[in-house]
Design an enzyme around this catalytic site. Sequence first.
Site, PDB file in Angstrom:
ATOM      1  N   GLU A  48       0.830  -1.211   0.000  1.00  0.00           N
ATOM      2  CA  GLU A  48       0.000   0.000   0.000  1.00  0.00           C
ATOM      3  C   GLU A  48       0.869   1.268   0.000  1.00  0.00           C
ATOM      4  OE1 GLU A  48      -3.081  -0.164  -0.534  1.00  0.00           O
ATOM      5  OE2 GLU A  48      -3.637  -2.176   0.138  1.00  0.00           O
ATOM      6  N   ASN A  52       1.218   3.925  -3.011  1.00  0.00           N
ATOM      7  CA  ASN A  52       0.896   5.344  -2.820  1.00  0.00           C
ATOM      8  C   ASN A  52       1.981   6.243  -3.401  1.00  0.00           C
ATOM      9  OD1 ASN A  52      -1.580   5.142  -1.613  1.00  0.00           O
ATOM     10  ND2 ASN A  52      -0.857   5.514   0.468  1.00  0.00           N
ATOM     11  N   ARG A 107      -9.270   3.242  -7.686  1.00  0.00           N
ATOM     12  CA  ARG A 107      -8.560   3.108  -6.425  1.00  0.00           C
ATOM     13  C   ARG A 107      -9.601   3.113  -5.320  1.00  0.00           C
ATOM     14  NH1 ARG A 107      -4.577   0.804  -7.208  1.00  0.00           N
ATOM     15  NH2 ARG A 107      -4.051   1.217  -5.065  1.00  0.00           N
TER      16      ARG A 107
END
Lengths: 147, 108
Positions: A48, A52, A107
């Site tokens: 994650e 990002n 997303r």
Amino acid sequence: MIINNFMRLIIPSRSQNEAFARAAVTAFAAGLDPTVEEINDIKAATSEAVTNSIVHAYADRIGNIEILARILEPDIFYIRIKDKGCGIADIKQAMTPLFTTCAEGERAGLGFAVMESFMDKLRVTSKPGKGTSVTMTKRIKSRYEQN
Amino acid sequence: MGTAEITNNGERLIVALSGEIDHHSLKTLRGVIDVQLENYTPRLLVLDFREVGFMDSSGIGLILGRRRIAESYGGKVVVKNVSGYVEKLIKLAGLGAMISKQQEVCRK
């Protein structure tokens, strides 16, 4: 705490490096003898944070992502994922579950929620235009405790 | 690398996902599934996670995006054969109701 072991990895923000980054981090974390569930938690949280940086921090360019992982004796896994991308103006808003700046709607807006719930501690520092640093720790329970 | 194997009987589109689902593999998976979804507009889309070794929240994005397309023509999406770990993610996203507990053997 005594830093017993560490690793530092620098990768360009290309999406094919997502799989490599989480594989490298989980291989390093294996030194703490975690369970499959704990490994999956670390793997997802790493994925994650790295995603990002790729999707948001370096949205329109390729930049470096620095991953620093540490084993803090006796049982703490520490990881810091840092980029020099666009930064986050409103961290609180960015961390709100389901909030996403991605217009095309693919997303989920759950990156920080995954990091927060799968790791014990999460700290995000960011400066717009300078970059973002995500620090997470997780205590790996010993085999004795689990049995 | 995530892959998708597709079985289509007109009414029902079954997508057997495998490998790792992340932001990188999502692009390919999405393309493969959406061609079928948009051409055949099946009543039910089944996303089978049996062979998925890893996924992050990109997998949730995959489910949500396909649900959005299916709902646009009145279709429905269910997910099945989720491991404990994938189930944890799906529940975190508040999508627990999409998990089908029905046991069916519709794969090739």
